[in-house]
Design an enzyme around this catalytic site. Structure first.
Site, mmCIF file in Angstrom:
data_model
loop_
_atom_site.group_PDB
_atom_site.id
_atom_site.type_symbol
_atom_site.label_atom_id
_atom_site.label_comp_id
_atom_site.label_asym_id
_atom_site.label_seq_id
_atom_site.Cartn_x
_atom_site.Cartn_y
_atom_site.Cartn_z
ATOM 1 N N GLU A 1 0.822 -1.207 0.000
ATOM 2 C CA GLU A 1 0.000 0.000 0.000
ATOM 3 C C GLU A 1 0.859 1.262 0.000
ATOM 4 O O GLU A 1 1.955 1.274 0.547
ATOM 5 C CB GLU A 1 -0.903 0.001 1.229
ATOM 6 C CG GLU A 1 -1.991 -1.031 1.106
ATOM 7 C CD GLU A 1 -2.501 -1.491 2.452
ATOM 8 O OE1 GLU A 1 -3.649 -1.179 2.755
ATOM 9 O OE2 GLU A 1 -1.729 -2.129 3.184
ATOM 10 N N CYS B 1 3.161 8.559 1.330
ATOM 11 C CA CYS B 1 3.688 7.589 2.291
ATOM 12 C C CYS B 1 3.879 6.270 1.546
ATOM 13 O O CYS B 1 2.948 5.754 0.938
ATOM 14 C CB CYS B 1 2.679 7.429 3.431
ATOM 15 S SG CYS B 1 3.121 6.146 4.603
ATOM 16 N N CYS C 1 5.763 -6.869 7.666
ATOM 17 C CA CYS C 1 6.881 -6.433 8.513
ATOM 18 C C CYS C 1 7.155 -7.508 9.568
ATOM 19 O O CYS C 1 6.220 -8.101 10.112
ATOM 20 C CB CYS C 1 6.544 -5.117 9.204
ATOM 21 S SG CYS C 1 7.894 -4.467 10.205
ATOM 22 N N CYS D 1 5.599 -5.019 16.252
ATOM 23 C CA CYS D 1 5.103 -4.096 17.279
ATOM 24 C C CYS D 1 3.637 -4.443 17.553
ATOM 25 O O CYS D 1 2.854 -4.601 16.607
ATOM 26 C CB CYS D 1 5.234 -2.662 16.786
ATOM 27 S SG CYS D 1 6.925 -2.258 16.327
ATOM 28 N N CYS E 1 0.491 -2.409 16.048
ATOM 29 C CA CYS E 1 0.511 -2.074 14.618
ATOM 30 C C CYS E 1 -0.111 -3.186 13.789
ATOM 31 O O CYS E 1 0.295 -4.345 13.884
ATOM 32 C CB CYS E 1 1.962 -1.848 14.187
ATOM 33 S SG CYS E 1 2.166 -1.670 12.403
ATOM 34 N N GLY F 1 6.439 -1.991 6.586
ATOM 35 C CA GLY F 1 7.835 -2.444 6.596
ATOM 36 C C GLY F 1 8.767 -1.605 7.437
ATOM 37 O O GLY F 1 8.465 -0.469 7.809
ATOM 38 N N GLU F 2 9.912 -2.197 7.751
ATOM 39 C CA GLU F 2 10.970 -1.525 8.499
ATOM 40 C C GLU F 2 12.082 -1.190 7.490
ATOM 41 O O GLU F 2 12.825 -2.078 7.060
ATOM 42 C CB GLU F 2 11.475 -2.451 9.625
ATOM 43 C CG GLU F 2 12.769 -2.021 10.286
ATOM 44 C CD GLU F 2 12.810 -0.554 10.696
ATOM 45 O OE1 GLU F 2 11.981 -0.129 11.507
ATOM 46 O OE2 GLU F 2 13.703 0.168 10.193
ATOM 47 N N SER G 1 11.385 6.467 8.626
ATOM 48 C CA SER G 1 11.027 6.175 10.010
ATOM 49 C C SER G 1 11.444 4.755 10.377
ATOM 50 O O SER G 1 11.168 3.805 9.645
ATOM 51 C CB SER G 1 9.517 6.337 10.191
ATOM 52 O OG SER G 1 9.131 5.904 11.475
ATOM 53 N N SER H 1 10.724 5.684 16.053
ATOM 54 C CA SER H 1 9.486 5.357 16.759
ATOM 55 C C SER H 1 9.825 4.991 18.200
ATOM 56 O O SER H 1 10.231 3.877 18.486
ATOM 57 C CB SER H 1 8.779 4.197 16.056
ATOM 58 O OG SER H 1 8.464 4.570 14.736
ATOM 59 N N LEU H 2 9.657 5.953 19.077
ATOM 60 C CA LEU H 2 10.027 5.752 20.493
ATOM 61 C C LEU H 2 8.906 4.980 21.201
ATOM 62 O O LEU H 2 9.134 3.894 21.738
ATOM 63 C CB LEU H 2 10.269 7.120 21.139
ATOM 64 C CG LEU H 2 10.717 7.124 22.590
ATOM 65 C CD1 LEU H 2 12.086 6.468 22.749
ATOM 66 C CD2 LEU H 2 10.752 8.564 23.143
ATOM 67 N N ASN H 3 7.750 5.574 21.238
ATOM 68 C CA ASN H 3 6.518 4.867 21.652
ATOM 69 C C ASN H 3 6.445 4.405 23.099
ATOM 70 O O ASN H 3 5.472 3.757 23.493
ATOM 71 C CB ASN H 3 6.250 3.650 20.747
ATOM 72 C CG ASN H 3 6.021 4.056 19.302
ATOM 73 O OD1 ASN H 3 5.786 5.229 19.029
ATOM 74 N ND2 ASN H 3 6.099 3.121 18.395
ATOM 75 N N ASN I 1 -4.263 4.810 16.281
ATOM 76 C CA ASN I 1 -5.369 4.572 15.358
ATOM 77 C C ASN I 1 -5.885 3.169 15.575
ATOM 78 O O ASN I 1 -5.119 2.214 15.476
ATOM 79 C CB ASN I 1 -4.885 4.703 13.907
ATOM 80 C CG ASN I 1 -4.387 6.106 13.624
ATOM 81 O OD1 ASN I 1 -5.063 7.075 13.924
ATOM 82 N ND2 ASN I 1 -3.185 6.208 13.069
ATOM 83 N N CYS J 1 -1.489 5.778 9.986
ATOM 84 C CA CYS J 1 -0.322 5.077 10.518
ATOM 85 C C CYS J 1 -0.733 3.773 11.178
ATOM 86 O O CYS J 1 -1.645 3.746 11.996
ATOM 87 C CB CYS J 1 0.355 5.892 11.600
ATOM 88 S SG CYS J 1 1.008 7.438 11.075
HETATM 89 N N1 SAH Z 1 8.389 0.551 10.489
HETATM 90 C C1 SAH Z 1 8.698 1.907 10.661
HETATM 91 C C2 SAH Z 1 7.903 2.789 9.730
HETATM 92 C C3 SAH Z 1 6.455 2.423 9.500
HETATM 93 S S1 SAH Z 1 5.384 2.597 10.876
HETATM 94 C C4 SAH Z 1 8.498 2.348 12.095
HETATM 95 O O1 SAH Z 1 7.965 1.577 12.879
HETATM 96 O O2 SAH Z 1 8.926 3.441 12.427
HETATM 97 C C5 SAH Z 1 5.140 4.363 10.938
HETATM 98 C C6 SAH Z 1 4.706 4.893 12.294
HETATM 99 O O3 SAH Z 1 3.385 4.464 12.604
HETATM 100 C C7 SAH Z 1 5.583 4.439 13.447
HETATM 101 O O4 SAH Z 1 5.977 5.536 14.225
HETATM 102 C C8 SAH Z 1 4.650 3.536 14.252
HETATM 103 O O5 SAH Z 1 5.017 3.556 15.622
HETATM 104 C C9 SAH Z 1 3.312 4.169 13.977
HETATM 105 N N2 SAH Z 1 2.167 3.299 14.206
HETATM 106 C C10 SAH Z 1 2.073 1.975 14.043
HETATM 107 N N3 SAH Z 1 0.833 1.535 14.346
HETATM 108 C C11 SAH Z 1 0.108 2.626 14.701
HETATM 109 C C12 SAH Z 1 -1.250 2.839 15.083
HETATM 110 N N4 SAH Z 1 -2.120 1.842 15.152
HETATM 111 N N5 SAH Z 1 -1.630 4.102 15.383
HETATM 112 C C13 SAH Z 1 -0.776 5.141 15.280
HETATM 113 N N6 SAH Z 1 0.506 5.002 14.892
HETATM 114 C C14 SAH Z 1 0.945 3.752 14.613
HETATM 115 FE FE1 SF4 Z 2 6.842 -2.830 11.502
HETATM 116 FE FE2 SF4 Z 2 6.787 -0.189 11.986
HETATM 117 FE FE3 SF4 Z 2 4.557 -1.675 12.298
HETATM 118 FE FE4 SF4 Z 2 6.593 -1.927 14.014
HETATM 119 S S1 SF4 Z 2 5.335 -0.081 13.677
HETATM 120 S S2 SF4 Z 2 5.466 -3.615 13.057
HETATM 121 S S3 SF4 Z 2 8.365 -1.659 12.673
HETATM 122 S S4 SF4 Z 2 5.639 -1.296 10.363
#
Ligand code: SAH
Ligand code: SF4
Length: 403
Positions: A139, A152, A159, A163, A166, A209-210, A241, A264-266, A340, A382
């Site tokens: 996508e 994007c 991936c 996480c 996600c 993807g990463e 990212s 992505s600190l989170n 989200n 995201c």
């Molecule tokens: N894999 C990379 C880039 C793609 S994810 C990464 O993890 O950074 C892009 C961003 O979306 C990341 O910062 C991730 O933490 C965030 N993300 C993933 N799932 C999400 C969700 N359900 N709601 C909001 N942000 C989310």
């Molecule tokens: Fe992969 Fe980024 Fe989703 Fe983590 S947040 S599973 S690294 S796409």
């Protein structure tokens, strides 16, 4: 320029999309053609955005004809287009199977990476029975704004990083994308919206993807995005990212041509991050932040930290204060992303807690912004890119038949 997006232009065996100027030169040389024709093809593809050899009028007619038989330009094919009420367009794209690396090879690498990089923290994700040239569906998202557009793009199908918040993670890793498949997403999105393009284009590598686990193809595609002779996008407008792959960050630091970096600190502690991002067991916060401190920022540059706010999990005032401490002595900006929803056991954060969190950061001198994701109604936001085929009754869907 053609009025439709050609998906596979001509039937030749060598796909030229994603090749560097040097690779194109070598290809022409191997065919007994003058090597400088490589630069002309590169210019026609990325500066003039001509995706058919017949339209590359900077080449002699005989060569155009020859290329039509011996080469191809494999753009991703639009399978479906979802348009959000806010103008965001989510593209479901099919990748030509012939453009892929043989999956045997990919699977070997992936297994190595999974064991090597994430060890047991990342579950085994590659299905056992994948045909030799695995076609994939990915996508890309186009977000129009007043004076610019943001695109994007995905760097892998699925991936492996897993996480827990996600949706992409639920796919597991299907395969790496090639440079051509990565740059092709940008070309398709630009082409499909060509009637309404604004002067500035931002690219974010934040789709599926990463990116730092598919380093070479990602950097080859980024090279074409940033090349003044190709798409000529400023490095200020391209952001990669990462979930925090420390060796990848160190490698990116050594690249001359590179995009901006977002991390992505989170979470605000190792304990918390371990729970939602298994990758943290391999690269804990100390190692990640050390790599960030050593990262050679250009004079105009800062690091962006993304922080997905999970309601009741990582959105307390104590979390905010810990984030301030973690980011001390770094030139940063923080993007707070309210989670989200997807079919996962987390909650949206409370608006008052989002604001309180932001205020603590800002009061302590950390630039912080709340980023409400766009395109949520079509699952384009995201972390929602998981190939959810939407409820067919949804009025937001516009199905466009495959080209
Ligand atoms: N894999 C990379 C880039 C793609 S994810 C990464 O993890 O950074 C892009 C961003 O979306 C990341 O910062 C991730 O933490 C965030 N993300 C993933 N799932 C999400 C969700 N359900 N709601 C909001 N942000 C989310
Ligand atoms: Fe992969 Fe980024 Fe989703 Fe983590 S947040 S599973 S690294 S796409």
């Amino acid at each position: 320029m053609a009025s439709t997006i050609p998906q596979r232009v001509s039937a030749g065996p060598v796909n030229l999309l994603g090749k560097s100027p040097g690779e194109l030169r070598a290809f022409l040389e191997s065919r007994g053609e003058p090597p400088y024709r490589g630069a002309q093809i590169y210019h026609a593809l990325y500066a003039e955005k001509r995706f058919e050899f017949a339209a590359m009028t900077n080449l002699p007619a005989k060569l155009r004809d020859r290329l039509a038989h011996e080469a191809s330009i494999d753009l991703p094919r639009i399978v479906r287009t979802h348009r959000s009420d806010d103008g965001t367009v989510r593209y479901v794209l099919a990748l030509a199977s012939s453009a892929a690396e043989p999956v045997g090879a990919v699977r070997e690498k992936v297994h190595k990476k999974v064991h090597d990089v994430v060890r047991d923290a990342v579950r085994e994700t590659v299905p056992e029975q994948i045909p030799a040239f695995q076609p994939a569906t990915i996508e890309a998202v186009f977000m129009p704004e007043e004076n610019r557009q943001t695109i994007c793009i995905s760097t892998q199908a699925g991936c492996a990083v897993d996480c827990h918040f996600c949706l992409t993670a639920t796919l597991g890793l299907i395969r790496n994308l090639t440079a051509g498949e990565i740059i092709g997403q940008v070309l398709v999105a630009l082409f499909d919206n060509r009637a309404a393009l604004k002067p500035q284009t931002n690219i974010v590598l934040m789709g599926q993807g990463e990116p730092l686990l598919n380093f070479e193809p990602v950097m080859a595609a980024v090279g074409i995005l940033l090349d003044p002779n190709a798409l000529a996008i400023s490095p200020k407008h391209v952001t990669l990212s990462t979930s925090g792959i420390v060796p990848g960050i160190e490698r990116l630091a050594r690249e001359k041509v590179r995009p901006k970096l977002a991390i992505s600190l989170n979470a605000s502690s190792n304990e918390q991050r371990d729970e939602i991002m298994p990758i943290n067991r391999k690269y804990p916060l100390e190692a990640l932040l050390e790599a960030c401190r050593r990262y050679p920022l250009r004079p105009w540059e800062h690091l962006t930290f993304e922080y997905v706010l999970l309601g009741g999990f990582n959105d307390s005032p104590e979390d905010a204060r810990r984030v301030v401490k973690l980011l001390a002595n770094l030139r940063v900006k923080v993007n707070l992303i309210p989670w989200n929803p997807g079919d996962l056991p987390y909650a949206k954060p409370d608006p008052a807690r989002i604001e309180a969190f932001r205020k603590i950061l800002v009061d302590k001198g950390v630039r912080a912004f709340v980023r409400y994701s766009r395109g949520q109604d079509v699952m384009a936001a995201c972390g929602q890119l998981a190939l959810m085929e939407m409820n067919a009754t949804s009025s937001n869907l516009t199905q466009i038949s495959p080209l």
